[in-house]
Design a protein around this motif. Structure first.
Motif, mmCIF file in Angstrom:
data_model
loop_
_atom_site.group_PDB
_atom_site.id
_atom_site.type_symbol
_atom_site.label_atom_id
_atom_site.label_comp_id
_atom_site.label_asym_id
_atom_site.label_seq_id
_atom_site.Cartn_x
_atom_site.Cartn_y
_atom_site.Cartn_z
ATOM 1 N N ASP A 289 3.595 28.468 -12.502
ATOM 2 C CA ASP A 289 4.199 29.175 -13.646
ATOM 3 C C ASP A 289 5.529 28.709 -13.920
ATOM 4 O O ASP A 289 5.896 28.903 -14.994
ATOM 5 N N SER A 290 6.277 28.452 -12.891
ATOM 6 C CA SER A 290 7.595 28.136 -13.032
ATOM 7 C C SER A 290 7.720 26.680 -13.861
ATOM 8 O O SER A 290 8.888 26.567 -14.786
ATOM 9 N N LEU A 291 6.687 26.023 -13.609
ATOM 10 C CA LEU A 291 6.689 24.542 -14.534
ATOM 11 C C LEU A 291 6.388 24.847 -15.824
ATOM 12 O O LEU A 291 6.936 24.198 -16.618
ATOM 13 N N LEU A 292 5.476 25.522 -16.071
ATOM 14 C CA LEU A 292 5.042 25.760 -17.586
ATOM 15 C C LEU A 292 6.349 26.721 -18.314
ATOM 16 O O LEU A 292 6.689 26.273 -19.453
ATOM 17 N N ARG A 293 7.107 27.708 -17.495
ATOM 18 C CA ARG A 293 8.339 28.055 -18.085
ATOM 19 C C ARG A 293 9.493 27.185 -18.348
ATOM 20 O O ARG A 293 10.045 27.281 -19.369
ATOM 21 N N ALA A 294 9.525 26.189 -17.421
ATOM 22 C CA ALA A 294 10.612 25.183 -17.625
ATOM 23 C C ALA A 294 10.146 24.249 -18.825
ATOM 24 O O ALA A 294 10.882 23.895 -19.505
ATOM 25 N N LEU A 295 9.010 23.988 -18.991
ATOM 26 C CA LEU A 295 8.373 23.077 -20.260
ATOM 27 C C LEU A 295 8.636 24.044 -21.612
ATOM 28 O O LEU A 295 8.920 23.369 -22.322
ATOM 29 N N ASP A 296 8.219 25.325 -21.431
ATOM 30 C CA ASP A 296 8.677 26.085 -22.670
ATOM 31 C C ASP A 296 9.995 26.093 -22.987
ATOM 32 O O ASP A 296 10.409 26.073 -23.982
ATOM 33 N N ARG A 297 10.843 26.172 -21.936
ATOM 34 C CA ARG A 297 12.121 26.153 -22.234
ATOM 35 C C ARG A 297 12.929 24.977 -22.700
ATOM 36 O O ARG A 297 13.308 24.682 -23.921
ATOM 37 N N MET A 298 12.185 23.952 -22.375
ATOM 38 C CA MET A 298 12.324 22.352 -22.810
ATOM 39 C C MET A 298 11.932 22.403 -24.249
ATOM 40 O O MET A 298 12.916 21.900 -25.117
ATOM 41 N N GLU A 299 11.015 22.870 -24.671
ATOM 42 C CA GLU A 299 10.455 22.900 -26.041
ATOM 43 C C GLU A 299 11.378 23.651 -27.072
ATOM 44 O O GLU A 299 11.878 23.227 -28.110
ATOM 45 N N ALA A 300 11.867 24.731 -26.490
ATOM 46 C CA ALA A 300 12.603 25.527 -27.200
ATOM 47 C C ALA A 300 14.056 24.970 -27.561
ATOM 48 O O ALA A 300 14.597 24.884 -28.688
ATOM 49 N N LEU B 49 6.749 15.618 -24.273
ATOM 50 C CA LEU B 49 6.706 16.810 -23.766
ATOM 51 C C LEU B 49 5.584 17.745 -23.923
ATOM 52 O O LEU B 49 4.897 18.426 -23.185
ATOM 53 N N ASN B 50 4.956 17.357 -25.197
ATOM 54 C CA ASN B 50 3.508 17.946 -25.523
ATOM 55 C C ASN B 50 2.452 17.329 -24.435
ATOM 56 O O ASN B 50 1.507 18.168 -23.918
ATOM 57 N N VAL B 51 2.287 16.106 -23.900
ATOM 58 C CA VAL B 51 1.606 15.601 -22.959
ATOM 59 C C VAL B 51 1.832 16.339 -21.506
ATOM 60 O O VAL B 51 0.905 16.719 -20.910
ATOM 61 N N ALA B 52 2.986 16.545 -21.230
ATOM 62 C CA ALA B 52 3.403 17.192 -19.952
ATOM 63 C C ALA B 52 2.772 18.745 -20.047
ATOM 64 O O ALA B 52 2.201 19.069 -19.233
ATOM 65 N N LYS B 53 3.068 19.332 -21.311
ATOM 66 C CA LYS B 53 2.502 20.858 -21.380
ATOM 67 C C LYS B 53 1.124 20.790 -21.240
ATOM 68 O O LYS B 53 0.414 21.694 -20.748
ATOM 69 N N GLY B 54 0.329 19.978 -22.014
ATOM 70 C CA GLY B 54 -1.117 20.004 -21.833
ATOM 71 C C GLY B 54 -1.879 19.699 -20.630
ATOM 72 O O GLY B 54 -2.618 20.123 -20.117
ATOM 73 N N ARG B 55 -0.957 18.616 -19.597
ATOM 74 C CA ARG B 55 -1.418 18.314 -18.457
ATOM 75 C C ARG B 55 -1.293 19.407 -17.587
ATOM 76 O O ARG B 55 -2.143 19.672 -16.700
ATOM 77 N N ALA B 56 -0.089 20.304 -17.767
ATOM 78 C CA ALA B 56 0.286 21.335 -16.946
ATOM 79 C C ALA B 56 -1.131 22.731 -17.008
ATOM 80 O O ALA B 56 -1.181 23.292 -16.072
ATOM 81 N N ALA B 57 -1.286 22.832 -18.391
ATOM 82 C CA ALA B 57 -2.037 23.798 -18.720
ATOM 83 C C ALA B 57 -3.578 23.195 -18.057
ATOM 84 O O ALA B 57 -3.983 24.243 -17.546
ATOM 85 N N LEU B 58 -3.898 22.002 -18.143
ATOM 86 C CA LEU B 58 -5.325 21.536 -17.443
ATOM 87 C C LEU B 58 -4.976 21.692 -15.747
ATOM 88 O O LEU B 58 -6.169 22.421 -15.247
ATOM 89 N N LEU B 59 -3.921 21.606 -15.583
ATOM 90 C CA LEU B 59 -3.800 21.806 -14.018
ATOM 91 C C LEU B 59 -4.097 23.023 -13.317
ATOM 92 O O LEU B 59 -4.582 23.314 -12.502
ATOM 93 N N ALA B 60 -3.397 23.839 -14.279
ATOM 94 C CA ALA B 60 -3.566 25.437 -14.048
ATOM 95 C C ALA B 60 -5.051 26.003 -13.942
ATOM 96 O O ALA B 60 -5.512 26.884 -13.303
#
Length: 475
Positions: A312-323, A292-303
């Motif tokens: 934005d939807s992808l990052l919100r989904a990853l944040d929800r997954m982390e929560a 999950l941390n890897v996915a969030k990092g890659r999504a941030a780089l992609l942004a």
């Protein structure tokens, strides 16, 4: 004295009477003479010491006047017996009124002396046995209470005789309570005079006797849990063992035991569940969080590198997954029973928790100050989740109050929309969430931590119509 012609002189009669009176007046026992109608004709001076009367106060009165009403029939039967059979004596215990109005137990031995010219009546030799009688009554009442307890208590009770010396102590069953017999199927008749090894076999008997020796060595009551299989449903027992100590040492053991097989089995299942939860938490902590941390990092780089309406939807989904991962991990680790606590200030704990939550313009009111015993780290999750819940459902300007509930409890309430009565139980279940983006585990975590403290949680309506959560801590 008898004269040469066989006649008894009047002087000798007088001498004999004086001799007799001197005798009865000097002995410690109380001598009384009554005629066939029960009238007192003589009382020795000992009556003053024993019953507080002067002899003249009793002479001429019927003895029955001074006997307790409940004892008069027994006293009359004894008199009738010695009148019917002059060669036999009768002994009776009755209560006799003391001069001060109290009742004293008197043991009187009656003899028929109507044919004795000096006595001419029924002679009673009496002594005060009040202390002995009261002791006997006390022992009898204690025995009756003991029988009542033995026969009615739900816990199983066993009595064990202890014989021999320190080098060779022998334990023998003396008696089992009816409850013991019902729960085990073993009767007093089957075990009386037998040792634990005789009854339960060498292995189990040796384990039992080890605890009996421990009780004797301690010289005081001990408690322990033991495994004793008497049937499939009765295997584990919580036992309290007390020694009966006399001048000769420990002569008996009294055991009170309770079948706790169901509890032990539940604890065993709970341990297994906790082990599985630990494994689950480990998977979440390592196997899910890392990718999950890897996915969030890659999504941030992609942004940073490209623009996309989907980021934005992808990052919100990853944040929800982390929560969800964080709440699930917390939930898995909060069910264990609290073993160590410390004294906590409600004001300090609430202030700390409020500062860690994003409360926007919400207001906190601490109505009461109190201290209580708790695990502060785990209880912090409770207040933080309740504060988040209040802001999520009540809005950014919600007011939250915390104070004392009842004699020993805490409440947390808000002035938001509240929780409908038919949903107050379901909101505590895993996965239930009415807030957008909520994980559904927040209030379940609250419930688990509260119960782990041994407290009770209730959801009700707040003072201003909002949601109110009450923790009942008990004694």
């Amino acid at each position: 004295m008898v004269m040469e012609d066989g006649m008894t002189s009047e002087g000798d009669d007088t001498h004999g009477a004086n001799w007799y009176r001197t005798l009865v007046e000097e002995v410690n026992d109380l001598a009384t003479v009554v005629d066939t109608d029960g009238e007192i004709t003589y009382v020795s001076p000992a009556v003053t010491r024993i019953l507080g009367y002067e002899p003249d106060e009793l002479i001429g009165h019927e003895g029955y006047e001074f006997v307790h009403p409940d004892d008069r029939e027994r006293n009359a039967e004894a008199v009738e017996a010695v009148l019917s059979n002059p060669s036999e004596s009768e002994t009776v215990e009755v209560r006799f009124k003391h001069a001060d109005g109290s009742w004293r137990w008197i043991e009187a031995t009656m003899r028929n002396r109507l044919d004795d010219g000096l006595i001419d009546g029924i002679l009673l030799s009496s002594r005060d046995v009040t202390e002995r009688k009261e002791f006997q009554i006390g022992v009898r009442e204690l025995a009756e209470e003991y029988e009542a307890v033995l026969n009615n208590v739900e816990d199983a009770i066993f009595l064990m005789n202890v014989t021999g010396d320190d080098e060779d102590i022998r334990f023998e069953f003396e008696r089992l309570s009816p409850s013991y017999e019902r729960q085990t199927g073993i009767t007093t008749e089957e075990v009386q005079g037998r040792t634990p090894r005789d009854v339960f076999g060498d292995e189990q008997g040796a384990d039992l006797e080890a605890n009996y020796h421990r009780c004797i060595n301690a010289g005081e009551t001990i408690s322990y849990q033991e495994e004793l299989r008497v049937e499939e449903e009765a295997r584990f027992w919580q036992t309290k063992l007390a020694p009966v100590v006399t001048e000769e040492g420990v002569t008996r053991l009294i055991g009170v035991t309770r079948n706790v097989t169901d509890r032990v089995e539940r604890e065993r299942q709970l341990r297994q569940q906790n082990e599985r939860l630990d494994e689950f938490a480990s998977v979440i902590s390592h196997d899910l969080r890392n990718p999950l941390n890897v996915a969030k990092g890659r999504a941030a780089l992609l942004a940073e590198q490209a623009e996309s309406e989907h980021l934005d939807s992808l990052l919100r989904a990853l944040d929800r997954m982390e929560a969800i991962v964080e709440d699930t991990l917390t939930l898995a680790r909060q069910g264990d029973t609290i073993s160590e606590t410390e004294s906590i200030s409600l004001t300090d704990l609430v202030g700390k928790c409020w500062a860690t939550v994003d409360t926007d313009a919400a207001t906190i009111e601490i109505v009461d100050e109190m201290t209580f015993e708790s695990d502060p780290d785990r209880l912090q999750h409770v207040f933080e989740n309740l504060f988040r819940n209040a802001v999520e459902h009540g809005g950014s300007d919600v007011t939250v109050r915390v104070g004392r509930h009842g004699e020993q409890g805490i409440y947390v309430e808000d002035d938001g929309p509240g929780i409908p009565a038919d949903e107050r139980e379901t909101v505590l279940e895993p996965g239930h969430s009415s807030a957008r983006g909520g994980t559904g585990f927040g209030l379940t975590i609250v419930k688990r931590i509260v119960e782990a403290h041994g407290w009770e949680l209730a959801v009700t309506e707040g003072t201003d119509g909002g949601a109110r959560f009450e923790f009942e801590m008990g004694d």
